[in-house]
Design a protein around this motif. Structure first.
Motif, mmCIF file in Angstrom:
data_model
loop_
_atom_site.group_PDB
_atom_site.id
_atom_site.type_symbol
_atom_site.label_atom_id
_atom_site.label_comp_id
_atom_site.label_asym_id
_atom_site.label_seq_id
_atom_site.Cartn_x
_atom_site.Cartn_y
_atom_site.Cartn_z
ATOM 1 N N UNK A 42 0.794 -1.232 0.000
ATOM 2 C CA UNK A 42 0.000 0.000 0.000
ATOM 3 C C UNK A 42 0.829 1.287 0.000
ATOM 4 N N UNK A 43 2.124 1.220 0.385
ATOM 5 C CA UNK A 43 2.956 2.408 0.505
ATOM 6 C C UNK A 43 4.382 2.091 0.076
ATOM 7 N N UNK A 44 5.136 3.133 -0.154
ATOM 8 C CA UNK A 44 6.583 2.993 -0.273
ATOM 9 C C UNK A 44 7.240 4.246 0.272
ATOM 10 N N UNK A 45 8.484 4.077 0.700
ATOM 11 C CA UNK A 45 9.288 5.208 1.124
ATOM 12 C C UNK A 45 10.682 5.029 0.527
ATOM 13 N N UNK A 46 11.255 6.125 0.045
ATOM 14 C CA UNK A 46 12.587 6.088 -0.563
ATOM 15 C C UNK A 46 13.460 7.153 0.076
ATOM 16 N N UNK A 47 14.712 6.784 0.343
ATOM 17 C CA UNK A 47 15.699 7.689 0.924
ATOM 18 C C UNK A 47 16.903 7.753 -0.006
ATOM 19 N N UNK A 48 17.404 8.947 -0.232
ATOM 20 C CA UNK A 48 18.589 9.138 -1.053
ATOM 21 C C UNK A 48 19.590 10.017 -0.333
ATOM 22 N N UNK A 49 20.848 9.580 -0.326
ATOM 23 C CA UNK A 49 21.968 10.434 0.038
ATOM 24 C C UNK A 49 22.918 10.408 -1.150
ATOM 25 N N UNK A 50 23.202 11.566 -1.723
ATOM 26 C CA UNK A 50 24.075 11.605 -2.892
ATOM 27 C C UNK A 50 25.059 12.759 -2.785
ATOM 28 N N UNK A 51 26.280 12.495 -3.241
ATOM 29 C CA UNK A 51 27.341 13.494 -3.301
ATOM 30 C C UNK A 51 27.807 13.565 -4.748
ATOM 31 N N UNK A 52 27.523 14.681 -5.417
ATOM 32 C CA UNK A 52 27.860 14.861 -6.825
ATOM 33 C C UNK A 52 29.079 15.762 -7.006
ATOM 34 N N UNK A 53 29.904 15.880 -5.998
ATOM 35 C CA UNK A 53 31.103 16.727 -5.946
ATOM 36 C C UNK A 53 30.743 18.184 -5.681
ATOM 37 N N UNK A 54 30.062 18.835 -6.632
ATOM 38 C CA UNK A 54 29.793 20.258 -6.478
ATOM 39 C C UNK A 54 28.552 20.536 -5.648
ATOM 40 N N UNK A 55 27.758 19.513 -5.390
ATOM 41 C CA UNK A 55 26.640 19.638 -4.458
ATOM 42 C C UNK A 55 26.203 18.250 -4.021
ATOM 43 N N UNK A 56 25.416 18.212 -2.951
ATOM 44 C CA UNK A 56 24.826 16.970 -2.467
ATOM 45 C C UNK A 56 23.312 17.126 -2.447
ATOM 46 N N UNK A 57 22.626 16.021 -2.682
ATOM 47 C CA UNK A 57 21.167 15.984 -2.648
ATOM 48 C C UNK A 57 20.742 14.873 -1.691
ATOM 49 N N UNK A 58 19.990 15.248 -0.664
ATOM 50 C CA UNK A 58 19.434 14.287 0.283
ATOM 51 C C UNK A 58 17.917 14.361 0.195
ATOM 52 N N UNK A 59 17.267 13.220 -0.031
ATOM 53 C CA UNK A 59 15.832 13.223 -0.325
ATOM 54 C C UNK A 59 15.097 12.171 0.487
#
Length: 349
Positions: A56-73
């Motif tokens: 019935x649900x999902x949850x997703x977590x992201x930690x990313x380091x792209x050198x010039x910035x990071x995206x955490x979702x």
């Protein structure tokens, strides 16, 4: 196109001392064996992406380091019509405070990953990936757009002997990617939104990991599909990739059936409508017939970004797989409404 990839059975460094690709690292393994000792700045990309699904649900977590910035979702989806869809992404210039290890985060012996403030406000995100005796602990916190606290607390089990697909995709000596795709991992826990709780427990809660470390070209296109669950009396994990591996001599295609990996050394034929991603997709092995699946989406997580150095177009569709697959020992398995996703991505980074 069929590839001829060697199986790696001993630990190996991804890079030589000068930062170029170690040719001894090119191949695939049933458990993560590579140490991503990357060097250089600007084209290095590191990430951990976890997605945990229930019926019935999902949850997703992201930690990313792209050198010039990071995206955490943090991303949450409730499948019911009109159900919740919540997403919060923290953009961190220069990736300050985001440190991803050379090995799979949260695995035994690997450093824990902790990023973001303990009590995030505004658009900030807290993500923790920790090793525990029972598995990998995933925690996250943020405030939704409605200023409700969203908290994730999940434990992903590590069944003894469970196999996954880790592979090096080489474009050349200076552009290459190491990926570890892990499917059909049992998980449990819950997610709190305000005062409400979503339970992520039971026999149909599954986790998938996309662990990535590499040095990428400026522009790339890819397909990725994954699914986990029980079908035809078996526990099945599907792992498929496309486009980005063409011409590299490697694929990221495999089946995990009852914890045993079947590596698929063949490029898949993906068919879908970019103009209508919610139309059915087909994914097949054109030469061997090992995979013959139809993917029917019910939701598209659509993203379009133009932000300086980054341009992104993503259609990540969630839905069900139907059809059949065949293991490398010849066993045919009927796939019936296996929950997962398929995505079409263009990235300039």
């Amino acid at each position: 196109m069929t590839t001829f990839e060697r199986e790696i059975t001993e630990p190996v460094d991804l890079c030589l001392p000068d930062g170029t690709l170690n040719q001894a690292a090119v191949g695939w393994s049933r458990v993560p064996l590579h140490r991503a000792n990357l060097r250089g700045w600007g084209r290095t990309k590191r990430w951990e992406y976890w997605c945990v699904t229930t019926p019935t649900h999902l949850v997703a977590l992201t930690v990313s380091d792209l050198d010039f910035l990071a995206l955490n979702t943090v991303y949450l989806l409730e499948y019911a019509p009109g159900g919740l869809e919540l997403e919060r992404t923290a953009i961190i210039p220069a990736g300050r405070g985001v440190h991803l290890p050379d090995t799979v985060a949260g695995a035994p012996g690997s450093p824990d990953v902790v990023t973001g403030p303990a009590r995030p406000t505004g658009g900030k995100v807290r993500v923790e990936i920790r090793d525990e005796p029972g598995g990998t602990r995933l925690r996250a916190r943020c405030l939704t757009q409605e200023r409700l606290p969203l908290e994730v607390d999940l434990l992903v089990a590590r069944p003894p002997g469970h196999e996954s697909l880790s592979v090096v995709v080489p474009w050349d000596s200076r552009r290459f990617q190491y990926t570890s795709k892990q499917t059909a991992l049992p998980a449990s826990g819950r997610v709190r939104i305000g005062s409400e709780f979503l339970e992520f427990d039971g026999d149909d809660t599954w986790a998938v990991l996309d662990h990535g470390r590499g040095r990428w070209p400026r522009t790339v296109d890819w397909n990725w599909g994954a699914a986990s669950g029980r079908t035809d009396g078996h526990t099945v994990g599907l792992q498929f990739g496309g486009r980005w591996t063409l011409g590299s001599g490697s694929t990221e295609n495999g089946l995990c059936v009852d914890g045993r990996l079947s590596k698929i050394g063949e490029e898949l034929a993906w068919r879908w409508s970019p103009a209508d991603p919610l139309a059915p997709w087909t994914i097949r092995t054109p030469l061997t017939g090992q995979v013959d699946l139809t993917f029917t989406p019910f939701h598209n997580r659509r993203a379009r970004t133009e932000a300086g150095l980054i341009a992104n177009r993503t259609d990540q569709c969630f839905g069900h797989y139907d059809g059949r697959v065949r293991t490398d020992d010849g066993k045919e398995i009927a796939v019936d409404r296996l929950l997962g996703w398929a995505e079409d991505v263009h990235m300039r980074w």
